[in-house]
Motif scaffolding. Sequence first.
Motif, PDB file in Angstrom:
ATOM      1  N   SER A 176     -15.674  -2.332  -1.382  1.00  0.00           N
ATOM      2  CA  SER A 176     -16.150  -1.795  -2.437  1.00  0.00           C
ATOM      3  C   SER A 176     -17.284  -0.585  -2.529  1.00  0.00           C
ATOM      4  CB  SER A 176     -16.460  -2.490  -3.564  1.00  0.00           C
ATOM      5  OG  SER A 176     -17.551  -3.734  -3.150  1.00  0.00           O
ATOM      6  N   ALA A 177     -18.103  -0.757  -1.228  1.00  0.00           N
ATOM      7  CA  ALA A 177     -19.136  -0.106  -1.117  1.00  0.00           C
ATOM      8  C   ALA A 177     -19.073   1.270  -0.800  1.00  0.00           C
ATOM      9  CB  ALA A 177     -20.211  -0.792   0.230  1.00  0.00           C
ATOM     10  N   ILE A 178     -17.765   1.650  -0.547  1.00  0.00           N
ATOM     11  CA  ILE A 178     -17.474   2.991   0.108  1.00  0.00           C
ATOM     12  C   ILE A 178     -16.254   3.560  -1.030  1.00  0.00           C
ATOM     13  CG2 ILE A 178     -18.163   2.815   2.245  1.00  0.00           C
ATOM     14  CD1 ILE A 178     -15.004   2.257   3.051  1.00  0.00           C
ATOM     15  N   VAL A 179     -16.288   3.207  -2.184  1.00  0.00           N
ATOM     16  CA  VAL A 179     -15.142   3.570  -3.056  1.00  0.00           C
ATOM     17  C   VAL A 179     -15.415   4.987  -3.294  1.00  0.00           C
ATOM     18  CG1 VAL A 179     -14.224   3.395  -5.253  1.00  0.00           C
ATOM     19  CG2 VAL A 179     -14.392   1.503  -3.811  1.00  0.00           C
ATOM     20  N   GLU A 180     -14.469   5.885  -3.162  1.00  0.00           N
ATOM     21  CA  GLU A 180     -14.528   7.181  -3.674  1.00  0.00           C
ATOM     22  C   GLU A 180     -13.027   7.484  -4.549  1.00  0.00           C
ATOM     23  OE1 GLU A 180     -15.415  10.264  -0.825  1.00  0.00           O
ATOM     24  OE2 GLU A 180     -17.161   9.459  -0.179  1.00  0.00           O
ATOM     25  N   GLU A 181     -12.954   8.083  -5.501  1.00  0.00           N
ATOM     26  CA  GLU A 181     -11.702   8.201  -6.287  1.00  0.00           C
ATOM     27  C   GLU A 181     -11.685   9.268  -7.386  1.00  0.00           C
ATOM     28  OE1 GLU A 181     -11.831   4.604  -9.190  1.00  0.00           O
ATOM     29  OE2 GLU A 181     -10.699   4.146  -7.287  1.00  0.00           O
ATOM     30  N   PRO A 182     -10.909   9.887  -7.500  1.00  0.00           N
ATOM     31  CA  PRO A 182     -10.977  10.708  -8.825  1.00  0.00           C
ATOM     32  C   PRO A 182     -11.322  10.129 -10.052  1.00  0.00           C
ATOM     33  CG  PRO A 182      -8.810  11.196  -7.850  1.00  0.00           C
ATOM     34  CD  PRO A 182      -9.431   9.859  -7.347  1.00  0.00           C
ATOM     35  N   ALA A 183     -11.596  10.965 -11.133  1.00  0.00           N
ATOM     36  CA  ALA A 183     -12.356  10.281 -12.472  1.00  0.00           C
ATOM     37  C   ALA A 183     -11.181   9.692 -13.048  1.00  0.00           C
ATOM     38  CB  ALA A 183     -12.845  11.410 -13.268  1.00  0.00           C
ATOM     39  N   PRO A 184     -11.221   8.688 -14.051  1.00  0.00           N
ATOM     40  CA  PRO A 184     -10.173   8.263 -14.799  1.00  0.00           C
ATOM     41  C   PRO A 184      -9.386   9.339 -15.553  1.00  0.00           C
ATOM     42  CG  PRO A 184     -12.153   6.649 -14.848  1.00  0.00           C
ATOM     43  CD  PRO A 184     -12.648   8.057 -14.174  1.00  0.00           C
ATOM     44  N   THR A 206       0.893  -1.199   0.015  1.00  0.00           N
ATOM     45  CA  THR A 206      -0.116  -0.048   0.001  1.00  0.00           C
ATOM     46  C   THR A 206       0.952   1.277   0.104  1.00  0.00           C
ATOM     47  OG1 THR A 206      -0.218   0.035   2.495  1.00  0.00           O
ATOM     48  CG2 THR A 206      -1.878  -1.286   1.173  1.00  0.00           C
ATOM     49  N   ARG A 207       2.018   1.079   0.725  1.00  0.00           N
ATOM     50  CA  ARG A 207       3.017   2.452   0.515  1.00  0.00           C
ATOM     51  C   ARG A 207       4.393   1.948   0.187  1.00  0.00           C
ATOM     52  NH1 ARG A 207       6.207   4.860   4.971  1.00  0.00           N
ATOM     53  NH2 ARG A 207       7.619   3.055   3.924  1.00  0.00           N
ATOM     54  N   VAL A 208       5.338   2.546  -0.627  1.00  0.00           N
ATOM     55  CA  VAL A 208       6.350   1.869  -1.023  1.00  0.00           C
ATOM     56  C   VAL A 208       7.450   3.221  -1.013  1.00  0.00           C
ATOM     57  CG1 VAL A 208       8.206   0.794  -2.303  1.00  0.00           C
ATOM     58  CG2 VAL A 208       5.833  -0.077  -2.142  1.00  0.00           C
ATOM     59  N   THR A 209       8.335   3.295  -0.238  1.00  0.00           N
ATOM     60  CA  THR A 209       9.319   4.506  -0.280  1.00  0.00           C
ATOM     61  C   THR A 209      10.694   3.955  -0.719  1.00  0.00           C
ATOM     62  OG1 THR A 209       8.265   5.731   1.411  1.00  0.00           O
ATOM     63  CG2 THR A 209      10.572   6.298   1.121  1.00  0.00           C
ATOM     64  N   THR A 210      11.182   4.604  -1.830  1.00  0.00           N
ATOM     65  CA  THR A 210      12.661   4.413  -2.224  1.00  0.00           C
ATOM     66  C   THR A 210      13.552   5.513  -1.998  1.00  0.00           C
ATOM     67  OG1 THR A 210      11.865   2.805  -3.984  1.00  0.00           O
ATOM     68  CG2 THR A 210      13.933   3.978  -4.292  1.00  0.00           C
ATOM     69  N   GLY A 269      -8.618   3.261 -14.202  1.00  0.00           N
ATOM     70  CA  GLY A 269      -8.916   4.307 -13.207  1.00  0.00           C
ATOM     71  C   GLY A 269      -7.682   4.770 -12.342  1.00  0.00           C
ATOM     72  N   PHE A 270      -7.983   5.664 -11.082  1.00  0.00           N
ATOM     73  CA  PHE A 270      -7.010   6.023 -10.271  1.00  0.00           C
ATOM     74  C   PHE A 270      -6.598   4.963  -9.326  1.00  0.00           C
ATOM     75  CE2 PHE A 270      -6.115   7.952  -5.954  1.00  0.00           C
ATOM     76  CZ  PHE A 270      -5.177   9.022  -6.422  1.00  0.00           C
ATOM     77  N   VAL A 271      -5.062   4.768  -9.209  1.00  0.00           N
ATOM     78  CA  VAL A 271      -4.439   3.830  -8.224  1.00  0.00           C
ATOM     79  C   VAL A 271      -3.741   4.618  -7.052  1.00  0.00           C
ATOM     80  CG1 VAL A 271      -4.421   2.309 -10.052  1.00  0.00           C
ATOM     81  CG2 VAL A 271      -2.504   3.801  -9.761  1.00  0.00           C
ATOM     82  N   GLY A 272      -3.386   6.060  -7.059  1.00  0.00           N
ATOM     83  CA  GLY A 272      -2.751   6.263  -6.021  1.00  0.00           C
ATOM     84  C   GLY A 272      -1.930   7.411  -6.212  1.00  0.00           C
ATOM     85  N   ARG A 273      -1.039   7.812  -5.490  1.00  0.00           N
ATOM     86  CA  ARG A 273      -0.396   9.252  -5.693  1.00  0.00           C
ATOM     87  C   ARG A 273       1.267   9.064  -5.415  1.00  0.00           C
ATOM     88  NH1 ARG A 273      -5.163  12.135  -3.515  1.00  0.00           N
ATOM     89  NH2 ARG A 273      -5.891  13.336  -5.494  1.00  0.00           N
ATOM     90  N   THR A 289      11.207   8.559  -4.134  1.00  0.00           N
ATOM     91  CA  THR A 289      10.011   8.223  -4.403  1.00  0.00           C
ATOM     92  C   THR A 289       9.274   7.714  -3.467  1.00  0.00           C
ATOM     93  OG1 THR A 289      10.819   8.619  -6.659  1.00  0.00           O
ATOM     94  CG2 THR A 289       8.588   7.579  -6.293  1.00  0.00           C
ATOM     95  N   THR A 290       8.037   8.137  -2.899  1.00  0.00           N
ATOM     96  CA  THR A 290       7.048   7.402  -2.166  1.00  0.00           C
ATOM     97  C   THR A 290       5.837   7.291  -2.963  1.00  0.00           C
ATOM     98  OG1 THR A 290       8.191   8.271  -0.228  1.00  0.00           O
ATOM     99  CG2 THR A 290       5.648   7.612   0.109  1.00  0.00           C
ATOM    100  N   VAL A 291       5.429   6.351  -3.058  1.00  0.00           N
ATOM    101  CA  VAL A 291       4.142   5.807  -3.826  1.00  0.00           C
ATOM    102  C   VAL A 291       3.050   5.225  -2.595  1.00  0.00           C
ATOM    103  CG1 VAL A 291       3.021   4.582  -5.585  1.00  0.00           C
ATOM    104  CG2 VAL A 291       5.198   5.469  -6.030  1.00  0.00           C
ATOM    105  N   HIS A 292       2.033   5.783  -2.708  1.00  0.00           N
ATOM    106  CA  HIS A 292       0.650   5.644  -1.784  1.00  0.00           C
ATOM    107  C   HIS A 292      -0.126   4.911  -2.789  1.00  0.00           C
ATOM    108  CE1 HIS A 292       1.669   7.031   2.309  1.00  0.00           C
ATOM    109  NE2 HIS A 292       2.266   7.966   1.473  1.00  0.00           N
ATOM    110  N   LEU A 293      -0.759   3.797  -2.461  1.00  0.00           N
ATOM    111  CA  LEU A 293      -1.647   3.032  -3.644  1.00  0.00           C
ATOM    112  C   LEU A 293      -2.962   2.824  -2.891  1.00  0.00           C
ATOM    113  CD1 LEU A 293       0.641  -0.016  -4.878  1.00  0.00           C
ATOM    114  CD2 LEU A 293      -0.032   2.345  -6.108  1.00  0.00           C
ATOM    115  N   THR A 294      -3.932   3.021  -3.383  1.00  0.00           N
ATOM    116  CA  THR A 294      -5.259   2.857  -3.136  1.00  0.00           C
ATOM    117  C   THR A 294      -5.888   1.421  -3.751  1.00  0.00           C
ATOM    118  OG1 THR A 294      -6.100   3.945  -4.829  1.00  0.00           O
ATOM    119  CG2 THR A 294      -5.655   5.372  -2.860  1.00  0.00           C
TER     120      THR A 294
END
Length: 288
Positions: free
Chosen positions: A134-142, A73-77, A274-278, A236-241
């Motif tokens: 899945s019932a509470i998914v909220e994310e930016p548009a693709p 869910t989070r990887v920091t390099t 769609g959106f996967v993280g930042r 680089t830090t990546v947070h995945l949803t």
Amino acid sequence: MESCYYVPIDRPDMETPETGPSGVSTDSGHEYFQPTEATQSVWASTMQHGGPPSGLMMRSLLRCDPDPGQRFTRVTTEILGPIGFGVNRIRAQVIRPGRQISLVGTDLEVQQADGSFRLAARSVGWRLRTADTSAIVEEPAPLTPLPAELTPVAGVTGNEDLGVDWGTTGFIGSIESATIAGRTGDTPAVWIRPAIPLVGGEEISDLESIFSVIDIANGMGTRLRTDEWTWMNTDTTVHLTRIPRGPWVGIDADMVQGPEGFGATFGDLYDITGFVGRSAQTVLLSRR
């Protein structure tokens, strides 16, 4: 173009043995690789771009005591120094085991002229247990249009007016991309994927593919000219949803330059569904 980023090799004969207090060798569990010219950085011909080593370390994290019920869910390099073209060796370990949460780390070292190895980069990844939310998914548009609706090119386009000569050799020459309008700032977004395998003889996984190119956010998210400034990232830090699917990653990045010689690049990340993280990167700013 090289056929892969890394060639797996046996332990080098000239490697300096590592021993504990009793004189017994302490070197075990390492994998050894010879980087190819396809890993070459855009900043200097003597070092690797940050992307392929990040992909190689993600490969190591994925293979370290995998748990099918957990996802990264989070990887920091952390890039601790120039990652050279000497033999690269890598070893991972579980730092914090757990059924719901675990932490895995891996070190990448580069062999020096005397046979010893220098620590050059490190990745640490949190894994969390999965559940149905899945019932509470909220994310930016693709991010659109998708790669299948575009005409990808070798290398990267879209920054020509910044004095950028991306070229067709080294790391940039090993990727495919398609540039589109961005959303997060006044810079373009890009769909990008490696055009070659990460490790020779292996099929690259989706996470390995995406982590091999996410480092390029730092180059796409700026309007600075390369003939006037450099902006090298130290991490680089990546947070995945969720876990990305497919080799393509969409990166919509924007760099913020501070007044004291450093800044940061922030990127929204997408796959074709769609959106996967930042992502976030610390940037060292220097005038040419």
